[in-house]
Design a protein around this motif. Structure first.
Motif, PDB file in Angstrom:
ATOM      1  N   ARG A  16       0.733  -1.071   0.089  1.00  0.00           N
ATOM      2  CA  ARG A  16      -0.361  -0.011   0.403  1.00  0.00           C
ATOM      3  C   ARG A  16       1.364   1.564  -0.025  1.00  0.00           C
ATOM      4  O   ARG A  16       1.045   2.251  -0.567  1.00  0.00           O
ATOM      5  N   ASP A  17       1.259   1.541   1.386  1.00  0.00           N
ATOM      6  CA  ASP A  17       1.864   3.074   1.080  1.00  0.00           C
ATOM      7  C   ASP A  17       2.912   3.182   0.629  1.00  0.00           C
ATOM      8  O   ASP A  17       3.489   3.870  -0.076  1.00  0.00           O
ATOM      9  N   LYS A 178      -0.204   9.207  13.611  1.00  0.00           N
ATOM     10  CA  LYS A 178       0.341   9.364  11.765  1.00  0.00           C
ATOM     11  C   LYS A 178       0.750  10.345  11.089  1.00  0.00           C
ATOM     12  O   LYS A 178       0.023  11.687  11.449  1.00  0.00           O
ATOM     13  N   HIS A 207       3.772   5.354  12.699  1.00  0.00           N
ATOM     14  CA  HIS A 207       3.073   5.597  11.148  1.00  0.00           C
ATOM     15  C   HIS A 207       4.352   6.598  10.612  1.00  0.00           C
ATOM     16  O   HIS A 207       3.516   7.591  11.027  1.00  0.00           O
ATOM     17  N   HIS A 209       6.915   8.687   8.162  1.00  0.00           N
ATOM     18  CA  HIS A 209       7.730   9.316   6.628  1.00  0.00           C
ATOM     19  C   HIS A 209       8.647   9.348   6.361  1.00  0.00           C
ATOM     20  O   HIS A 209       9.145  10.082   7.099  1.00  0.00           O
ATOM     21  N   GLN A 243       8.006   4.499   4.208  1.00  0.00           N
ATOM     22  CA  GLN A 243       8.565   4.477   5.556  1.00  0.00           C
ATOM     23  C   GLN A 243      10.127   3.796   5.169  1.00  0.00           C
ATOM     24  O   GLN A 243      10.877   3.436   4.238  1.00  0.00           O
TER      25      GLN A 243
END
Ligand code: CO
Length: 455
Positions: A16-17, A178, A207, A209, A243
């Protein structure tokens, strides 16, 4: 002395991400299938595989039915739960839906294979999460209540503790922080996790980035502070705006009390496989392969993709020289609108308002509908109330909404079915109705190619 073991769990985001961040969400189901059994064996807490962008991309670009993808994944993933990302009352889109759509969507998502539902709201208004959380709970899924992390004078550790508690009260089985823009620094992360762990009994998931270059350091400090779960992407789809790499995290924790217990050797062939997939996707969709760290986000808080959009808007107006002005206007507008976190759709709303102010050379001369709606509570409660005088100056006599926004939306499912029937699909499955509810035009185009019209 005995050492207390506290194995860290990993949510793997490659499905997904990872490809949403680095390959424009273009990974096909057929790209995933060959590795599903191996991924299932690895021992991840969950495999994130479904969300608004993947759903949209299936229908819009890949000629795939997102529900069919979900069922296929479920067939191959027997041990590891499939995780999805849901925008609370917005489901997969950018506007609020009626409760009947939200409930049905959650029920069908779980029915087709979702095991963990991460639910968030752009404004962190818990009232926008409660119907989805309740439906997820009733359907038997693991309900992950999620808040978005942002920085403002209002967003203190105390405010996040209050939020997390409200989500636990509404039935969250775990809490996720998030950090979509990669703003959480290692030591701020340590303090936040430490404080939350003292107040919240359910597991905590972080979560973030890599965008600003902080993510691995932040994870390490968060783990030392007691975080239970971290989200990572298999190396070919890690770093950059994605990530931290799964294998790196596993290696960093090996032999420590936080040892994940996951064997990196079994991930090697999986990573080799996805490295080729990444190459193919980059070539066939002509994607830029930019994995550079962009530290500008640390001061502007403006996500990278949005920065370039705004710059393009200014260029079109022949005003590229106004970019610095826009960069200072953004935070000003954000403060006036009650410090919303900058995540879709609030990032676009604040960004376009700031752009209007700069381009027209007069502040709030033109106020887009979405800005008025945000200010008057149609998206939910802003973190800080908008100043009444300022509010009046931009909305005039329009109604202010203080109750739960979806309370004002009548049921929609029957009329959606009716609309589909009028388009030639009177016997549409409930899944097709929900695809249509999420992305009407895109879904109709998909149906025209893949469903039989019946008039
Ligand atoms: Co993300």
């Amino acid at each position: 002395m005995t050492i207390v073991k506290k194995p860290v769990k990993i949510v793997e985001t490659v499905l997904r991400d990872g490809h949403q961040s680095l390959a424009a969400t273009r990974m096909r189901t057929s790209d995933m299938i060959p590795m599903l059994e191996q991924l299932d064996e690895a021992g991840f807490f969950a495999l994130e595989a479904w969300g608004g962008a993947t759903f949209d991309s299936c229908l819009r670009f890949l000629n795939e039915d997102p529900w069919e993808r979900l069922r296929t994944l479920k067939k191959h993933l027997k041990k590891t739960p499939i995780q999805m990302l849901l925008r609370g009352q917005n489901v997969l889109g950018y506007n609020h839906y009626a409760d009947d759509v939200v409930k049905e969507f959650v029920k069908r998502a779980v029915g087709n294979g979702i095991g963990v539902i991460r639910i968030f709201d752009a404004l962190n208004d818990p009232r926008n999460l409660e119907v989805a959380m309740h439906a997820a709970k009733e359907s038997g899924a693991h309900v992950q209540g999620c808040f978005v992390y942002t920085i403002s004078p209002y967003h203190t550790t105390e405010s996040y503790i209050t939020l997390a508690k409200e989500l636990v009260q509404r039935g969250a089985d775990s809490i996720c922080i998030k950090d979509m823009a990669g703003l959480l620094t290692p030591y701020a992360g340590y303090d936040l996790i430490k404080a939350l762990k003292q107040e919240i009994a359910v597991p905590l998931d972080l979560h973030t980035h890599y965008t600003s270059g902080l993510a691995s350091m932040t994870y390490l400090k968060a783990i030392e502070a007691g975080v239970d779960i971290v989200d990572c992407a298999l190396s070919p789809f890690s770093m950059g705006s994605s990530q931290p790499a799964t294998e790196t995290m596993i290696a960093a924790l090996k032999g420590t009390p936080y040892d994940t217990g996951i064997n990196n050797d079994i991930l090697l062939p999986i990573a080799d496989y996805f490295r080729e997939i990444k190459k193919n996707l980059t070539a066939s969709f002509n994607l830029t392969n930019d994995i550079n760290v962009d530290t500008r986000v640390l001061t502007s808080q403006i996500p990278g993709g949005m920065m370039s959009n705004l710059l393009n808007q200014l260029k079109e107006q022949g005003m590229a020289d106004k970019f610095n002005e826009l960069s200072t206007e953004m935070p000003r507008v954000r403060a006036e609108l009650g410090y919303p976190p900058l995540v879709t759709p609030t990032s676009q709303i604040v960004g376009s308002m700031a752009a209007f102010n700069v381009i027209l050379g007069q502040r709030y001369k033109v106020v887009p509908r979405e800005v008025k709606d945000l200010a008057r509570g149609k998206y939910g409660r802003t973190p800080v109330p908008v100043d009444p005088e300022f509010l009046k100056s931009i909305i005039g006599d329009e109604q202010v909404i203080t109750s739960r926004p979806a309370d004002h939306i009548p049921p929609q499912l029957e009329s959606l079915k009716q609309q589909l029937a009028e388009n030639g699909y009177p016997n549409a499955s409930i899944e097709d109705v929900l695809s249509y509810a999420s992305f009407p035009e895109v879904a109709l185009n998909f149906f025209r190619e893949n469903r039989t019209v019946c008039m």
